[in-house]
Design a protein around this motif. Sequence first.
Motif, PDB file in Angstrom:
ATOM      1  N   ARG A   1      -5.301  -3.329  -5.876  1.00  0.00           N
ATOM      2  CA  ARG A   1      -6.277  -4.338  -5.452  1.00  0.00           C
ATOM      3  C   ARG A   1      -6.278  -5.516  -6.428  1.00  0.00           C
ATOM      4  O   ARG A   1      -6.273  -6.682  -6.020  1.00  0.00           O
ATOM      5  N   LYS A   2      -6.238  -5.217  -7.722  1.00  0.00           N
ATOM      6  CA  LYS A   2      -6.223  -6.268  -8.735  1.00  0.00           C
ATOM      7  C   LYS A   2      -4.903  -7.039  -8.702  1.00  0.00           C
ATOM      8  O   LYS A   2      -4.874  -8.257  -8.869  1.00  0.00           O
TER       9      LYS A   2
ATOM     10  N   ARG B   1      -7.159  -1.862   4.170  1.00  0.00           N
ATOM     11  CA  ARG B   1      -6.783  -0.443   4.133  1.00  0.00           C
ATOM     12  C   ARG B   1      -7.188   0.249   5.427  1.00  0.00           C
ATOM     13  O   ARG B   1      -6.396   1.013   6.004  1.00  0.00           O
TER      14      ARG B   1
ATOM     15  N   THR C   1      -7.058   0.917  -7.255  1.00  0.00           N
ATOM     16  CA  THR C   1      -7.716  -0.137  -8.041  1.00  0.00           C
ATOM     17  C   THR C   1      -6.706  -1.103  -8.633  1.00  0.00           C
ATOM     18  O   THR C   1      -6.892  -2.325  -8.602  1.00  0.00           O
TER      19      THR C   1
ATOM     20  N   TYR D   1       0.817  -1.216   0.000  1.00  0.00           N
ATOM     21  CA  TYR D   1       0.000   0.000   0.000  1.00  0.00           C
ATOM     22  C   TYR D   1       0.851   1.267   0.000  1.00  0.00           C
ATOM     23  O   TYR D   1       0.391   2.326  -0.416  1.00  0.00           O
TER      24      TYR D   1
ATOM     25  N   SER E   1     -10.616  -8.940  -3.117  1.00  0.00           N
ATOM     26  CA  SER E   1     -11.947  -8.424  -3.440  1.00  0.00           C
ATOM     27  C   SER E   1     -12.027  -6.974  -2.967  1.00  0.00           C
ATOM     28  O   SER E   1     -11.202  -6.516  -2.157  1.00  0.00           O
ATOM     29  N   HIS E   2     -13.045  -6.252  -3.450  1.00  0.00           N
ATOM     30  CA  HIS E   2     -13.215  -4.846  -3.074  1.00  0.00           C
ATOM     31  C   HIS E   2     -13.338  -4.693  -1.561  1.00  0.00           C
ATOM     32  O   HIS E   2     -12.670  -3.851  -0.938  1.00  0.00           O
ATOM     33  N   SER E   3     -14.181  -5.529  -0.946  1.00  0.00           N
ATOM     34  CA  SER E   3     -14.409  -5.416   0.500  1.00  0.00           C
ATOM     35  C   SER E   3     -13.165  -5.798   1.301  1.00  0.00           C
ATOM     36  O   SER E   3     -12.836  -5.148   2.302  1.00  0.00           O
ATOM     37  N   THR E   4     -12.451  -6.846   0.863  1.00  0.00           N
ATOM     38  CA  THR E   4     -11.253  -7.276   1.580  1.00  0.00           C
ATOM     39  C   THR E   4     -10.162  -6.219   1.493  1.00  0.00           C
ATOM     40  O   THR E   4      -9.490  -5.914   2.490  1.00  0.00           O
ATOM     41  N   TYR E   5     -10.003  -5.639   0.312  1.00  0.00           N
ATOM     42  CA  TYR E   5      -8.986  -4.602   0.125  1.00  0.00           C
ATOM     43  C   TYR E   5      -9.225  -3.431   1.073  1.00  0.00           C
ATOM     44  O   TYR E   5      -8.297  -2.973   1.767  1.00  0.00           O
ATOM     45  N   TYR E   6     -10.465  -2.950   1.126  1.00  0.00           N
ATOM     46  CA  TYR E   6     -10.735  -1.770   1.949  1.00  0.00           C
ATOM     47  C   TYR E   6     -10.767  -2.104   3.442  1.00  0.00           C
ATOM     48  O   TYR E   6     -10.550  -1.228   4.283  1.00  0.00           O
TER      49      TYR E   6
END
Length: 213
Positions: free
Chosen positions: A190-191, A204, A187, A176, A196-201
């Motif tokens: 994350r890829k 974070r 983005t 990060y 996943s979107h939720s796991t990444y944030y």
Amino acid sequence: MAFYGYHRVSTKEQHEDRGVFELEEFCKEKGITLSGGVFCDKQTGKNFNRPEYQFIRNRIQPGDTLIITEMDRLGRNRSEILKELRFFKDRGVYVIILEIPTTQQDFSRMENNMARMMMETINNMLIEMYAVFAQVEIEKKEKRQKEGIAAKKLRGEWDDYGRPAAMEAAAFASAYARVENDVITATALRKELGLSHSTYYRYRAEYLKSKRL
């Protein structure tokens, strides 16, 4: 021409010292300077979405050399391992795997064409064999994990097992940092990490919370 060292440990291991020591000892014995640096990931070898590995992959140039200790330090999926090795070969990067002695030889300097072809064939066979071993090992590990989880469910201990982490918090923090330094977008990271979107944030939020403590 630069030399790079790469080592990976699983998320359950704490230190990469042994692998780094092996790399340094080999280079010392051969009179090699790791001018490109030594890079380590504390992450599963199931895929190649690892920040330090991807950094090397993008940075390494034709004529450079990548040194790793063992095949399973590179990865655990046979087809993906061979795909990555083909990438380096096509890019003109030489890969040395310490557990496969034939990879330490430069066959292009052999004057006898037949001997060179035979050695290259043997080398490719060994690489294929070790790639198979690496995949078999992770399949056995996953099988044992599934059996262990099933046994815990039967004993009513599932709540104690918990959900396994997608990656180490320290590994996410390291990755990060590139977002914070405007090297990569959120983005894209994350890829790259395969989150996943939720796991990444979630990671974070935990990372930013730890910085405030």
